[in-house]
Design a protein around this motif. Structure first.
Motif, PDB file in Angstrom:
ATOM      1  N   THR A 132       0.806  -1.225   0.000  1.00 31.01           N
ATOM      2  CA  THR A 132       0.000   0.000   0.000  1.00 31.01           C
ATOM      3  C   THR A 132       0.833   1.266   0.000  1.00 31.01           C
ATOM      4  OG1 THR A 132      -0.147  -0.089   2.421  1.00 31.01           O
ATOM      5  CG2 THR A 132      -1.961  -1.089   1.168  1.00 31.01           C
ATOM      6  N   GLU A 148     -11.740   6.061 -14.104  1.00 33.33           N
ATOM      7  CA  GLU A 148     -11.485   5.094 -13.030  1.00 33.33           C
ATOM      8  C   GLU A 148     -10.525   4.029 -13.556  1.00 33.33           C
ATOM      9  OE1 GLU A 148     -14.056   2.097 -10.183  1.00 33.33           O
ATOM     10  OE2 GLU A 148     -14.846   4.103 -10.611  1.00 33.33           O
ATOM     11  N   LEU A 159      -5.295   5.334  -7.419  1.00 36.28           N
ATOM     12  CA  LEU A 159      -5.947   5.078  -6.152  1.00 36.28           C
ATOM     13  C   LEU A 159      -5.715   6.274  -5.237  1.00 36.28           C
ATOM     14  CD1 LEU A 159      -4.592   1.444  -5.618  1.00 36.28           C
ATOM     15  CD2 LEU A 159      -6.705   2.124  -6.774  1.00 36.28           C
ATOM     16  N   ASP A 160      -6.650   6.532  -4.332  1.00 35.00           N
ATOM     17  CA  ASP A 160      -6.449   7.623  -3.381  1.00 35.00           C
ATOM     18  C   ASP A 160      -5.539   7.159  -2.246  1.00 35.00           C
ATOM     19  OD1 ASP A 160      -8.002   6.163  -1.577  1.00 35.00           O
ATOM     20  OD2 ASP A 160      -9.783   7.427  -1.822  1.00 35.00           O
ATOM     21  N   ARG A 196      -8.252   3.405  -2.443  1.00 36.66           N
ATOM     22  CA  ARG A 196      -9.527   3.220  -3.146  1.00 36.66           C
ATOM     23  C   ARG A 196      -9.442   3.814  -4.545  1.00 36.66           C
ATOM     24  NH1 ARG A 196     -12.293   5.974   1.969  1.00 36.66           N
ATOM     25  NH2 ARG A 196     -11.091   7.631   0.964  1.00 36.66           N
ATOM     26  N   PRO A 197     -10.085   3.207  -5.544  1.00 34.35           N
ATOM     27  CA  PRO A 197     -10.114   3.805  -6.887  1.00 34.35           C
ATOM     28  C   PRO A 197     -10.709   5.208  -6.828  1.00 34.35           C
ATOM     29  CG  PRO A 197     -10.935   1.566  -6.946  1.00 34.35           C
ATOM     30  CD  PRO A 197     -10.793   1.916  -5.493  1.00 34.35           C
ATOM     31  N   THR A 198     -10.156   6.117  -7.609  1.00 28.33           N
ATOM     32  CA  THR A 198     -10.646   7.493  -7.590  1.00 28.33           C
ATOM     33  C   THR A 198     -10.670   8.071  -8.996  1.00 28.33           C
ATOM     34  OG1 THR A 198     -10.313   9.709  -6.646  1.00 28.33           O
ATOM     35  CG2 THR A 198      -8.333   8.466  -7.197  1.00 28.33           C
TER      36      THR A 198
END
Length: 329
Positions: A151, A198, A202-203, A207-209
């Protein structure tokens, strides 16, 4: 929308950089690279970079007075110190110096350290291909991608570029980021106030952003999933581990004036296509013809060359907002 000739755009960019503290030669080199990217349709590496570059000059994150230097630790190796200035003058120095040892020995390499954003990575390899050489560039960039399954960002988007000469026509040029899209495309979307598709990024929470600001604060989705992060690791080791540049996670951002110099690295290789014997150039042409002979297929860079020709004839479009911002720098 304002239209500028390429010469006028270069003068505009160079003047802005000089006002911010760049020595004239570095400003001219940087302006040429930014305008060339703009002409090729690579706006994420074009004039939109000027406000951040100027801010970094003023803060000292980029050394405006830096002059790159070159030493030769081995017969086929060039060690270039960008001295925490812009990458473009250091790349110019490497491109000018590589052909002689590459032709004498068949292959030569330049490692650049204490560097910065290299912009459109296809430019230096294309310049070497224009001199009749096969060329590769590996560049690491500040942390933007997590290892597969992780991450925390430890890899940059880490572009790889390749160029190959062809007889009596422009070279083949491959220029790709190891993220699904170049980070410059997200920066450009933020400046335009537009969302991103999309799947690009990721943020900070993973999470996808579709929000470009959240994407720039988060991590990029790698090209080819786990394969992309493996390639990014390779580039980190070649461009930074080998050259003495800083790894992505050690480097400050190219996008703002916070912190010290990024100190990233680049590795540039040049190969004489005749080194293994005659006939390489016609063989390159054979493969190019096999690709172009298929309906709907094209060589990488065909769109870029068309946009370049149009820009040379008709100039480049800049938004009123960007033009005003550059003039105010």
């Amino acid at each position: 929308m304002p239209v500028l000739t390429l010469a006028a755009a270069q003068d505009l960019a160079a003047a802005a950089l000089i006002r911010a503290g760049a020595r004239p030669e570095a400003a001219a080199s940087t302006a040429r690279a930014l305008v060339a990217a703009e002409a090729d349709g690579l706006k994420g590496h074009g004039l939109a970079r000027l406000p951040a570059y100027a801010a970094q000059l003023r803060s000292g994150k980029v050394a405006g007075a830096a002059v790159p230097s070159l030493t030769r630790p081995r017969p086929g190796l060039l060690a270039v110190d960008a001295a925490h200035g812009f990458a473009y003058p250091a790349l110019d120095l490497a491109v000018a110096a590589l052909p002689a040892p590459a032709r004498a020995q068949g292959i030569a390499a330049a490692g650049i350290r204490r560097s910065h954003h290299c912009g459109a990575a296809g430019q230096p390899v294309e310049a070497l291909a224009d001199r009749g050489l096969v060329a590769l560039l590996f560049a690491n960039t500040p942390a933007a991608m997590a290892p597969w399954g992780g991450t925390a960002a430890v890899f940059g988007t880490n572009p790889v570029a390749f160029a190959c000469p062809l007889p009596a026509r422009p070279p083949i040029v491959v220029d790709l980021s190891l993220s699904k899209v170049a980070r410059g495309a997200i920066m450009a979307a933020r400046q335009r106030g537009e969302p991103i598709p999309e799947g690009w990024a990721l943020d900070a929470a993973g999470r996808p952003t579709t929000d470009p600001a959240a994407a720039l604060a988060g991590t990029m989705v790698p090209l080819g999933d786990a394969k992309g992060t493996a390639l990014a690791l390779m580039v980190e080791l070649l461009a930074a581990g080998l050259t003495g540049g800083r790894y992505a996670a050690e480097a400050s951002s190219f996008l703002d004036a916070e912190g010290g110099p990024p100190g990233t690295g680049q590795l540039l290789l040049a190969i004489d296509p005749e080194a293994f014997g005659p006939g390489a150039l016609p063989r390159f042409a054979d493969l190019a013809a096999a690709i172009e002979g298929q309906a709907g297929a094209r060589l990488p860079g065909a769109r870029r060359l068309a946009l370049r020709a149009r820009a040379a004839a008709a100039g480049i479009d800049l938004s009123e907002a960007l033009l005003a911002e550059i003039r105010a720098l």
